[in-house]
Write a protein that holds these residues in place. Structure first.
Motif, PDB file in Angstrom:
ATOM      1  N   THR A  68     -59.482 -44.582  76.240  1.00 30.85           N
ATOM      2  CA  THR A  68     -60.946 -44.635  76.211  1.00 30.85           C
ATOM      3  C   THR A  68     -61.529 -43.568  77.101  1.00 30.85           C
ATOM      4  O   THR A  68     -62.403 -42.786  76.711  1.00 30.85           O
ATOM      5  N   LEU A  69     -61.023 -43.545  78.326  1.00 32.36           N
ATOM      6  CA  LEU A  69     -61.555 -42.606  79.315  1.00 32.36           C
ATOM      7  C   LEU A  69     -61.396 -41.166  78.830  1.00 32.36           C
ATOM      8  O   LEU A  69     -62.354 -40.393  78.835  1.00 32.36           O
ATOM      9  N   VAL A  70     -60.175 -40.837  78.376  1.00 31.66           N
ATOM     10  CA  VAL A  70     -59.927 -39.457  77.939  1.00 31.66           C
ATOM     11  C   VAL A  70     -60.872 -39.101  76.805  1.00 31.66           C
ATOM     12  O   VAL A  70     -61.509 -38.044  76.806  1.00 31.66           O
ATOM     13  N   GLY A  71     -61.019 -40.018  75.855  1.00 30.15           N
ATOM     14  CA  GLY A  71     -61.891 -39.753  74.715  1.00 30.15           C
ATOM     15  C   GLY A  71     -63.310 -39.477  75.144  1.00 30.15           C
ATOM     16  O   GLY A  71     -63.924 -38.501  74.714  1.00 30.15           O
ATOM     17  N   TYR A  72     -63.835 -40.339  76.023  1.00 30.31           N
ATOM     18  CA  TYR A  72     -65.230 -40.165  76.379  1.00 30.31           C
ATOM     19  C   TYR A  72     -65.440 -39.061  77.404  1.00 30.31           C
ATOM     20  O   TYR A  72     -66.551 -38.586  77.576  1.00 30.31           O
ATOM     21  N   GLN A  73     -64.350 -38.638  78.057  1.00 32.53           N
ATOM     22  CA  GLN A  73     -64.510 -37.543  79.004  1.00 32.53           C
ATOM     23  C   GLN A  73     -64.499 -36.182  78.317  1.00 32.53           C
ATOM     24  O   GLN A  73     -64.829 -35.187  78.924  1.00 32.53           O
ATOM     25  N   VAL A  74     -64.087 -36.175  77.037  1.00 34.24           N
ATOM     26  CA  VAL A  74     -64.058 -34.898  76.339  1.00 34.24           C
ATOM     27  C   VAL A  74     -65.445 -34.271  76.327  1.00 34.24           C
ATOM     28  O   VAL A  74     -65.612 -33.073  76.569  1.00 34.24           O
ATOM     29  N   VAL A 102     -69.358 -35.855  68.779  1.00 35.38           N
ATOM     30  CA  VAL A 102     -69.373 -37.070  67.967  1.00 35.38           C
ATOM     31  C   VAL A 102     -68.053 -37.230  67.233  1.00 35.38           C
ATOM     32  O   VAL A 102     -67.480 -38.331  67.154  1.00 35.38           O
ATOM     33  N   LEU A 103     -67.520 -36.110  66.715  1.00 40.28           N
ATOM     34  CA  LEU A 103     -66.247 -36.134  66.009  1.00 40.28           C
ATOM     35  C   LEU A 103     -65.132 -36.635  66.926  1.00 40.28           C
ATOM     36  O   LEU A 103     -64.321 -37.479  66.538  1.00 40.28           O
ATOM     37  N   VAL A 104     -65.125 -36.128  68.170  1.00 36.33           N
ATOM     38  CA  VAL A 104     -64.081 -36.532  69.111  1.00 36.33           C
ATOM     39  C   VAL A 104     -64.201 -38.020  69.423  1.00 36.33           C
ATOM     40  O   VAL A 104     -63.197 -38.734  69.500  1.00 36.33           O
ATOM     41  N   ASN A 105     -65.444 -38.513  69.559  1.00 34.61           N
ATOM     42  CA  ASN A 105     -65.619 -39.940  69.819  1.00 34.61           C
ATOM     43  C   ASN A 105     -65.073 -40.771  68.667  1.00 34.61           C
ATOM     44  O   ASN A 105     -64.458 -41.818  68.880  1.00 34.61           O
ATOM     45  N   LEU A 106     -65.294 -40.299  67.442  1.00 35.94           N
ATOM     46  CA  LEU A 106     -64.766 -40.993  66.267  1.00 35.94           C
ATOM     47  C   LEU A 106     -63.244 -41.022  66.319  1.00 35.94           C
ATOM     48  O   LEU A 106     -62.623 -42.069  66.111  1.00 35.94           O
ATOM     49  N   ILE A 107     -62.646 -39.861  66.639  1.00 34.83           N
ATOM     50  CA  ILE A 107     -61.184 -39.787  66.716  1.00 34.83           C
ATOM     51  C   ILE A 107     -60.662 -40.753  67.779  1.00 34.83           C
ATOM     52  O   ILE A 107     -59.658 -41.438  67.590  1.00 34.83           O
ATOM     53  N   THR A 108     -61.399 -40.831  68.921  1.00 31.58           N
ATOM     54  CA  THR A 108     -60.991 -41.757  69.971  1.00 31.58           C
ATOM     55  C   THR A 108     -60.966 -43.185  69.460  1.00 31.58           C
ATOM     56  O   THR A 108     -60.002 -43.934  69.695  1.00 31.58           O
ATOM     57  N   ASP A 109     -62.026 -43.565  68.725  1.00 30.89           N
ATOM     58  CA  ASP A 109     -62.088 -44.929  68.220  1.00 30.89           C
ATOM     59  C   ASP A 109     -60.928 -45.208  67.270  1.00 30.89           C
ATOM     60  O   ASP A 109     -60.359 -46.302  67.274  1.00 30.89           O
ATOM     61  N   ILE A 110     -60.576 -44.201  66.457  1.00 39.05           N
ATOM     62  CA  ILE A 110     -59.464 -44.401  65.527  1.00 39.05           C
ATOM     63  C   ILE A 110     -58.146 -44.485  66.296  1.00 39.05           C
ATOM     64  O   ILE A 110     -57.277 -45.293  65.978  1.00 39.05           O
ATOM     65  N   THR A 114     -58.121 -44.782  86.775  1.00 39.31           N
ATOM     66  CA  THR A 114     -58.066 -45.760  85.681  1.00 39.31           C
ATOM     67  C   THR A 114     -56.638 -46.232  85.456  1.00 39.31           C
ATOM     68  O   THR A 114     -56.393 -47.431  85.290  1.00 39.31           O
ATOM     69  N   THR A 115     -55.673 -45.264  85.453  1.00 33.00           N
ATOM     70  CA  THR A 115     -54.277 -45.639  85.247  1.00 33.00           C
ATOM     71  C   THR A 115     -53.826 -46.629  86.313  1.00 33.00           C
ATOM     72  O   THR A 115     -53.255 -47.675  86.012  1.00 33.00           O
TER      73      THR A 115
END
Lengths: 354, 300
Positions: free
Chosen positions: A281-287, A334-342, A239-240
Motif C-alpha cells: 500500500t505504502l509503496v503504491g501511494y508513495q509513487v 492514477v494508473l499506478v494507484n490502479l495497479i497498486t489496488d490490483i 511500516t515494515t
C-alpha cells in the motif's frame, strides 16, 4: 522574405508554430514597428546591478506583470518590448482574448484526442516533448522505488528482529531523520560532498540516455535516485517494522514457533509475506509522492526530465506545456494507484474485487 | 478536628488534581519522549517566529557589502551570504515566514475541510457525492505537483502559497471528518437530540463534531511538517516566498551557486528545515499515539 499565409489558416489555434513565428516576424511586427526590429532588441536597457534590482524593475513593468500572466505578458519587458496594443493584438491572434471557459473547452477537446497543443517557446507538439522527457523521470522513479523498498524492507526486518536493542534505536533515529530531510537539500549536499571533497563530478556534462551509454547514464542517475530513496526507505522501514512486529505476535506465528520452527523460519516463511501487505500500500501511494519529488530533484541535478520540462514551462509561462505535463503526470499517478489496488489481490488472496 | 479533615480533603484535592493532569492529554504528552523533544523544538521555532523582529541581531534584508560571504563566527553564527546579510537573522525571519504559512494553511485546510466533510457525511446524498468526488479529484494528483500547479496558476505571495498548500491538504481533513461523522451520526444520543427537536446544524456542530475531533487533531499535527516541507520546496523552485524576503527554501536555492565557496549557506537552511520537520513529525507521532490508539505505530 515575404510569406503569404491565408488568414483563415491563421485563425486556427493549433497551426504549426514555425508558421506562426514567421507570421509574427513578417506580418505583425512590421505593423507595429517603424524602426528595425533588431535595433529594438539591442538598445534595450539593462537595470543597474544594484540592490534595488527588484524595485527598479517594478517601475518599468505594467501592473499586471505581477500576476501569473500569459505568454504575451511574459514577452512584455523582455526582448520583444511590446506595447499594450501590440500585446492585445497578439492575444487576439493566439485566441487568449476569448473567455476562459471557451479556451478551456477548446483545450480539453483537443487533449482528449491526444493533442495537448504546441509549446509556445519551442514550437514542438507538447505530447512529443513529454514523451521525449518521460523515460528519464520514469527511470529515476522506478530505480528509487526499487532501491528504497529493498533497503527499507531489509532494515525494517532487521529492526523488528532486534527490537528494543541499540541497533533498533539507531535505525529508528535514522528513520526519523530520513523522513525529515528535504530531498532537494540532500541532493545539494551530495553534490557538494562529492564534487568539493572527493572531486567526483557525476552530473557534469550533458545528459546521456540509457540506450546510448548505460554506464554513463547510471552515473548521472545514481545520486538523484539515492536522494529519493533515502526518505522513501525510511517510511518503508517504519511500516515494515511495525507491521512485522504486529504479525510475529499473532497466533499463527506462535503456533509455528510451538511446532519447533526456528525464529528465522517463522519470520521469513510465515509472517513476512503477511507483513508486507501494508508495505505494498505504502509503496503504491508513495509513487505519486516520488513523482512530485522527482520534479524538484531534476532541478537540483539539472537532469532534463519531465519535472524540468514542467518547471521551465512554468517560468516561461508556456501554459500548454504546463497543462500537458500535469495532466500526463496525474494520469500516470492514477494508473499506478490502479495497479497498486490490483497488486493487493495477488499479495492477499482474501481481497477480492467483484 | 475539622481543620485536619479540611487539610486532608485539601491534600486529596491536590493529589486528584495532579492525577487529573497526569492522565490528561497534555500530561501524557509530557511523558512521551518524542512528544517532549518535538514539542520543545516546535516551541523554540514558534517563539523565534513570533518574536523574530526582536531576536534578530541584524537586518535580514538590508545589504552589508563589506561583510559578504563570511564564514560562521561569533558575530555571525551561521555566516553571511553573498550580499553580506547575516544568515542567522535570515533563518529567524524565515522561521517566522514558514511557521506563519504552515499554521495558516493547516488551519484553513482544517476548518474548511472539516466543515465540508462533516456536512457531506451528515447530509449524505447529492451534496456528499459532489464534495467527495471533488476531493477525489484533488487526491488524484501527486501532492507536490498539485501544490506546484496551484502556485503557478495563482502566482507567488503569502496568501497564494497558503491557498496552494491548503487546497492540497483539504481532502485529508474532509475524508477524516466525513468518516467519523458517518459513524457518530448513528449513535443514540444523536437520535435523542433529534427527538427533543434540535435542528440539524445544532446536532452537527454541538453534538457530533466535538466527538469527532480526535482524528482531526491527529491530522492537524501531522499536517504541519508536510506544510513546512511543501512551502520550502515551493520557495526552492521560486514559486513560494519571493526574495528579498527570506525563506528557507529560497535561501537554499540561491546558495547553490556559491556552494563551493560558502558551504554554510547551504548547510544552515537545510538543517533548519530538517529540524523543524523533525520536531513536527515527533510531536505529530506523539499526538497520534495518544489521541488515536488504533492508529498507533508500534514503537517509533
Amino acid at each position: 522574405m515575404e510569406f503569404q499565409i491565408p488568414d483563415l489558416a491563421l485563425k486556427n489555434k493549433f497551426y504549426p508554430h514555425s508558421t506562426r513565428i514567421m507570421h509574427f516576424k513578417n506580418k505583425i511586427l512590421p505593423q507595429h514597428y517603424e524602426k528595425d526590429f533588431n535595433a529594438k532588441i539591442y538598445t534595450q536597457k539593462t537595470p543597474d546591478n544594484d540592490s534595488d534590482t527588484a524595485r527598479h524593475l517594478d517601475r518599468h513593468l505594467p501592473d499586471h506583470a505581477h500576476d501569473p500572466g500569459d505568454t504575451i505578458s511574459a514577452m512584455i519587458g523582455t526582448q520583444y518590448q511590446l506595447t499594450e496594443a501590440q500585446a492585445e493584438s497578439l492575444r487576439a491572434y493566439y485566441g487568449l482574448d476569448k473567455p476562459l471557459v471557451t479556451q478551456y473547452f477548446n483545450w480539453i477537446g483537443n487533449a482528449l484526442q491526444g493533442n495537448f497543443g504546441y509549446s509556445v517557446r519551442t514550437g514542438q507538439p507538447v505530447m512529443r516533448e513529454i514523451i521525449s522527457r518521460f523515460p528519464l523521470t520514469m527511470e529515476i522513479t522506478i530505480l528509487s522505488i526499487i532501491l528504497g523498498t529493498l533497503i527499507g524492507v531489509a532494515i525494517g526486518v532487521l529492526a523488528a528482529i532486534y527490537r528494543g536493542s541499540f541497533f533498533d534505536a539507531i535505525i529508528r533515529i535514522f528513520a526519523m531523520i530520513g523522513l525529515a530531510t528535504p530531498s532537494f537539500w540532500l541532493g545539494t549536499m551530495i553534490i557538494y560532498v562529492l564534487s568539493v571533497h572527493f572531486k567526483i563530478m557525476l552530473n557534469a556534462g550533458n545528459y546521456v540516455s540509457f540506450s546510448a551509454d548505460p554506464i554513463g547514464n547510471l552515473k548521472q542517475v545514481i545520486s538523484p535516485v539515492i536522494c529519493m530513496a533515502f526518505s522513501f526507505s525510511a517510511s518503508v522501514m517504519r511500516t515494515t517494522r511495525s507491521s512485522l512486529l504486529e504479525e510475529i505476535n499473532k497466533e499463527y506465528a506462535q503456533t509455528a514457533r510451538s511446532k519447533g520452527n526456528k525464529e528465522r523460519r517463522v519470520i521469513f516463511g510465515h509472517t513476512l509475506r503477511n507483513a508486507l501487505i501494508p508495505v505494498i500500500t505504502l509503496v503504491g501511494y508513495q509513487v505519486g509522492y516520488l513523482f512530485g519529488g522527482v520534479v524538484i530533484i531534476e532541478q537540483v541535478f539539472a537532469l532534463p526530465g519531465l519535472g524540468r520540462l514542467l518547471l521551465n514551462g512554468i517560468s516561461q509561462r508556456d501554459y500548454a506545456l504546463v497543462q500537458g505535463s500535469i495532466v500526463f503526470i496525474a494520469s500516470i499517478f492514477v494508473l499506478v494507484n490502479l495497479i497498486t489496488d490490483i497488486a493487493y489481490g495477488f499479495a492477499d488472496p482474501r481481497i477480492r474485487y467483484d | 478536628m475539622t481543620e485536619i479533615t479540611a487539610n486532608i480533603s485539601e491534600l486529596n484535592r491536590k493529589a486528584q488534581r495532579k492525577r487529573n493532569f497526569q492522565y490528561s492529554l497534555f500530561g501524557r504528552l509530557l511523558r512521551n519522549p518524542g512528544g517532549i523533544i518535538g514539542g520543545t523544538i516546535i516551541l523554540i521555532f514558534v517563539i523565534i517566529g513570533l518574536f523574530s523582529d526582536q531576536l534578530m541581531p541584524f537586518d535580514p534584508i538590508k545589504n552589508y557589502p563589506k561583510e559578504r560571504l563570511q564564514s560562521p563566527s561569533l558575530q555571525h553564527p551561521a555566516g553571511t551570504d553573498e550580499m553580506g546579510r547575516d544568515v542567522y537573522s535570515r533563518l529567524m525571519k524565515g522561521a517566522s515566514n514558514s511557521m506563519a504559512i504552515a499554521f495558516t494553511s493547516v488551519a484553513f485546510a482544517g476548518i474548511v475541510g472539516t466543515i465540508l466533510g462533516a456536512i457531506a457525511g451528515y447530509t449524505g446524498g447529492a451534496f456528499d457525492n459532489l464534495i467527495m468526488r471533488l476531493m477525489d479529484l484533488i487526491f488524484s494528483f501527486p501532492t507536490m505537483l498539485l501544490a506546484l500547479a496551484i502556485a503557478t496558476a495563482l502566482g507567488t505571495g503569502f496568501l497564494n502559497t497558503v491557498i496552494a498548500i491548503s487546497i492540497v491538504y483539504l481532502p485529508i481533513f474532509s475524508r477524516t471528518a466525513r468518516s467519523t461523522v458517518l459513524q457518530i451520526r448513528e449513535f443514540e444520543y444523536v437520535d435523542a437530540a433529534r427527538c427533543i427537536g434540535a435542528k440539524d446544524a445544532r446536532i452537527l456542530f454541538r453534538h457530533i463534531l466535538p466527538n469527532a475531533l480526535a482524528p482531526l487533531i491527529v491530522q492537524v499535527s501531522l499536517g504541519f511538517s508536510w506544510a513546512i516541507l511543501t512551502e520550502s520546496s515551493l520557495s526552492y523552485l521560486g514559486l513560494g516566498t519571493q526574495p528579498p524576503n527570506p525563506s528557507w527554501g529560497s535561501m537554499l536555492s540561491q546558495a547553490r551557486v556559491m556552494m563551493e565557496l560558502a558551504p554554510w549557506l547551504v548547510i544552515g537552511p537545510g538543517l533548519t528545515i530538517m529540524l523543524a520537520v523533525l520536531g513536527f513529525n515527533l510531536l505529530g507521532d506523539a499526538v497520534r499515539d495518544l489521541m488515536d490508539p488504533r492508529l498507533r505505530s508500534k514503537g517509533l
